[in-house]
Design a protein around this motif. Sequence first.
Motif, PDB file in Angstrom:
ATOM      1  N   LYS A   1       1.927  -7.422   3.399  1.00 46.41           N
ATOM      2  CA  LYS A   1       1.913  -6.017   3.018  1.00 46.41           C
ATOM      3  C   LYS A   1       0.482  -5.316   3.588  1.00 46.41           C
ATOM      4  O   LYS A   1      -0.316  -6.007   3.882  1.00 46.41           O
ATOM      5  CB  LYS A   1       1.711  -5.815   1.378  1.00 46.41           C
ATOM      6  CG  LYS A   1       3.046  -6.381   0.806  1.00 46.41           C
ATOM      7  CD  LYS A   1       3.135  -5.783  -0.799  1.00 46.41           C
ATOM      8  CE  LYS A   1       1.948  -6.714  -1.605  1.00 46.41           C
ATOM      9  NZ  LYS A   1       2.319  -6.596  -2.863  1.00 46.41           N
ATOM     10  N   GLN A   2       0.600  -3.762   3.465  1.00 48.22           N
ATOM     11  CA  GLN A   2      -0.485  -3.336   3.977  1.00 48.22           C
ATOM     12  C   GLN A   2      -1.871  -3.346   3.613  1.00 48.22           C
ATOM     13  O   GLN A   2      -3.063  -3.171   4.173  1.00 48.22           O
ATOM     14  CB  GLN A   2      -0.203  -1.879   3.833  1.00 48.22           C
ATOM     15  CG  GLN A   2      -0.472  -1.162   2.506  1.00 48.22           C
ATOM     16  CD  GLN A   2       0.727  -1.515   1.516  1.00 48.22           C
ATOM     17  OE1 GLN A   2       1.542  -1.953   2.095  1.00 48.22           O
ATOM     18  NE2 GLN A   2       0.440  -1.271   0.147  1.00 48.22           N
ATOM     19  N   ASP A   3      -1.938  -4.294   2.290  1.00 40.29           N
ATOM     20  CA  ASP A   3      -3.489  -4.751   1.829  1.00 40.29           C
ATOM     21  C   ASP A   3      -3.418  -6.118   2.188  1.00 40.29           C
ATOM     22  O   ASP A   3      -4.466  -6.591   1.564  1.00 40.29           O
ATOM     23  CB  ASP A   3      -3.082  -4.266   0.026  1.00 40.29           C
ATOM     24  CG  ASP A   3      -2.324  -5.295  -0.483  1.00 40.29           C
ATOM     25  OD1 ASP A   3      -1.440  -5.966   0.199  1.00 40.29           O
ATOM     26  OD2 ASP A   3      -1.957  -5.260  -1.736  1.00 40.29           O
ATOM     27  N   GLY A   4      -2.722  -6.843   2.931  1.00 45.14           N
ATOM     28  CA  GLY A   4      -3.087  -8.136   3.495  1.00 45.14           C
ATOM     29  C   GLY A   4      -2.562  -9.344   2.605  1.00 45.14           C
ATOM     30  O   GLY A   4      -2.717 -10.283   2.740  1.00 45.14           O
ATOM     31  N   THR A   5      -1.813  -8.935   1.230  1.00 48.83           N
ATOM     32  CA  THR A   5      -1.329  -9.871   0.426  1.00 48.83           C
ATOM     33  C   THR A   5       0.099 -10.072   0.914  1.00 48.83           C
ATOM     34  O   THR A   5       0.653  -9.294   1.528  1.00 48.83           O
ATOM     35  CB  THR A   5      -1.312  -9.047  -1.056  1.00 48.83           C
ATOM     36  OG1 THR A   5      -0.317  -8.147  -0.930  1.00 48.83           O
ATOM     37  CG2 THR A   5      -2.701  -9.092  -1.452  1.00 48.83           C
TER      38      THR A   5
ATOM     39  N   VAL B   1      -1.502  -4.980   9.927  1.00 48.01           N
ATOM     40  CA  VAL B   1      -1.683  -4.705   8.534  1.00 48.01           C
ATOM     41  C   VAL B   1      -2.685  -3.511   8.600  1.00 48.01           C
ATOM     42  O   VAL B   1      -2.621  -2.574   7.634  1.00 48.01           O
ATOM     43  CB  VAL B   1      -2.243  -5.824   7.769  1.00 48.01           C
ATOM     44  CG1 VAL B   1      -2.888  -5.658   6.503  1.00 48.01           C
ATOM     45  CG2 VAL B   1      -1.189  -6.988   7.911  1.00 48.01           C
ATOM     46  N   SER B   2      -3.961  -3.487   9.225  1.00 43.35           N
ATOM     47  CA  SER B   2      -4.946  -2.546   9.125  1.00 43.35           C
ATOM     48  C   SER B   2      -4.115  -1.160   9.663  1.00 43.35           C
ATOM     49  O   SER B   2      -4.429  -0.196   8.923  1.00 43.35           O
ATOM     50  CB  SER B   2      -6.020  -2.916  10.059  1.00 43.35           C
ATOM     51  OG  SER B   2      -5.724  -2.988  11.244  1.00 43.35           O
TER      52      SER B   2
ATOM     53  N   GLN C   1      -2.406   0.006   6.468  1.00 45.53           N
ATOM     54  CA  GLN C   1      -3.432   0.399   5.422  1.00 45.53           C
ATOM     55  C   GLN C   1      -4.109   1.885   5.754  1.00 45.53           C
ATOM     56  O   GLN C   1      -3.899   2.615   4.999  1.00 45.53           O
ATOM     57  CB  GLN C   1      -4.802  -0.459   5.343  1.00 45.53           C
ATOM     58  CG  GLN C   1      -5.413  -0.412   4.127  1.00 45.53           C
ATOM     59  CD  GLN C   1      -6.174  -1.717   4.233  1.00 45.53           C
ATOM     60  OE1 GLN C   1      -7.035  -2.035   4.902  1.00 45.53           O
ATOM     61  NE2 GLN C   1      -6.398  -2.286   2.816  1.00 45.53           N
TER      62      GLN C   1
ATOM     63  N   GLN D   1      -0.894   4.330   5.378  1.00 47.22           N
ATOM     64  CA  GLN D   1      -0.723   4.564   3.954  1.00 47.22           C
ATOM     65  C   GLN D   1      -1.977   5.514   3.207  1.00 47.22           C
ATOM     66  O   GLN D   1      -1.437   6.214   2.699  1.00 47.22           O
ATOM     67  CB  GLN D   1      -0.741   3.255   3.283  1.00 47.22           C
ATOM     68  CG  GLN D   1      -0.525   3.360   1.569  1.00 47.22           C
ATOM     69  CD  GLN D   1      -0.400   2.214   0.884  1.00 47.22           C
ATOM     70  OE1 GLN D   1      -1.424   1.340   1.165  1.00 47.22           O
ATOM     71  NE2 GLN D   1       0.642   1.884  -0.043  1.00 47.22           N
ATOM     72  N   GLN D   2      -3.160   5.275   3.555  1.00 44.30           N
ATOM     73  CA  GLN D   2      -4.190   5.926   2.790  1.00 44.30           C
ATOM     74  C   GLN D   2      -4.166   7.457   3.315  1.00 44.30           C
ATOM     75  O   GLN D   2      -4.560   8.310   2.639  1.00 44.30           O
ATOM     76  CB  GLN D   2      -5.580   5.181   3.089  1.00 44.30           C
ATOM     77  CG  GLN D   2      -5.684   3.859   2.291  1.00 44.30           C
ATOM     78  CD  GLN D   2      -6.938   2.935   2.767  1.00 44.30           C
ATOM     79  OE1 GLN D   2      -7.567   3.281   3.609  1.00 44.30           O
ATOM     80  NE2 GLN D   2      -6.961   2.159   2.084  1.00 44.30           N
TER      81      GLN D   2
END
Length: 150
Positions: A16-20, A74-75, A78, A81-82
């Motif tokens: 996911k976008q948060d690295g999880t 991923v980054s 992120q 998304q932000q």
Amino acid sequence: MSIQIGDKLPHFTAVKQDGTAFDSNSIQNKPVVIYFYPKDNTPGCTTQACSFRDAYQDFQDLGAEVIGVSGDSVSSHQNFQQKHKLPFVLLSDSDRKLRKLFGVPTALFGLIPGRVTYVFNASGKAIYIFDNMSAKNHIIKALDSIKKSK
């Protein structure tokens, strides 16, 4: 091989976008929209993501989840998304395993990753597939198909 109407949602994992880690088992027993898009922060993809964002509560009200997938890192996800306040999960498919698993075609002579929206009902069966490079209509068609499946 590509997913067709009536096929079961395949099991997969991704980041996911948060690295999880994300596991598709976490979305069992609820309707889900999985949309593949070409690239973060491009005009059409931003329009599409923001349209899903703006309709997200409508999907939630129907018990549905929305997941965006592209080959971006991923980054990148992120930041995307932000920047656009996207309330849903973005999955990184940098190795294109998910595109292959779902059978998402490429567009423009194989140069651009395709834009396809898959809708699965609460039983995990594909009830709607919309393959169109235009970012318009994906959200409306996905929402309508979930409403009809209720």
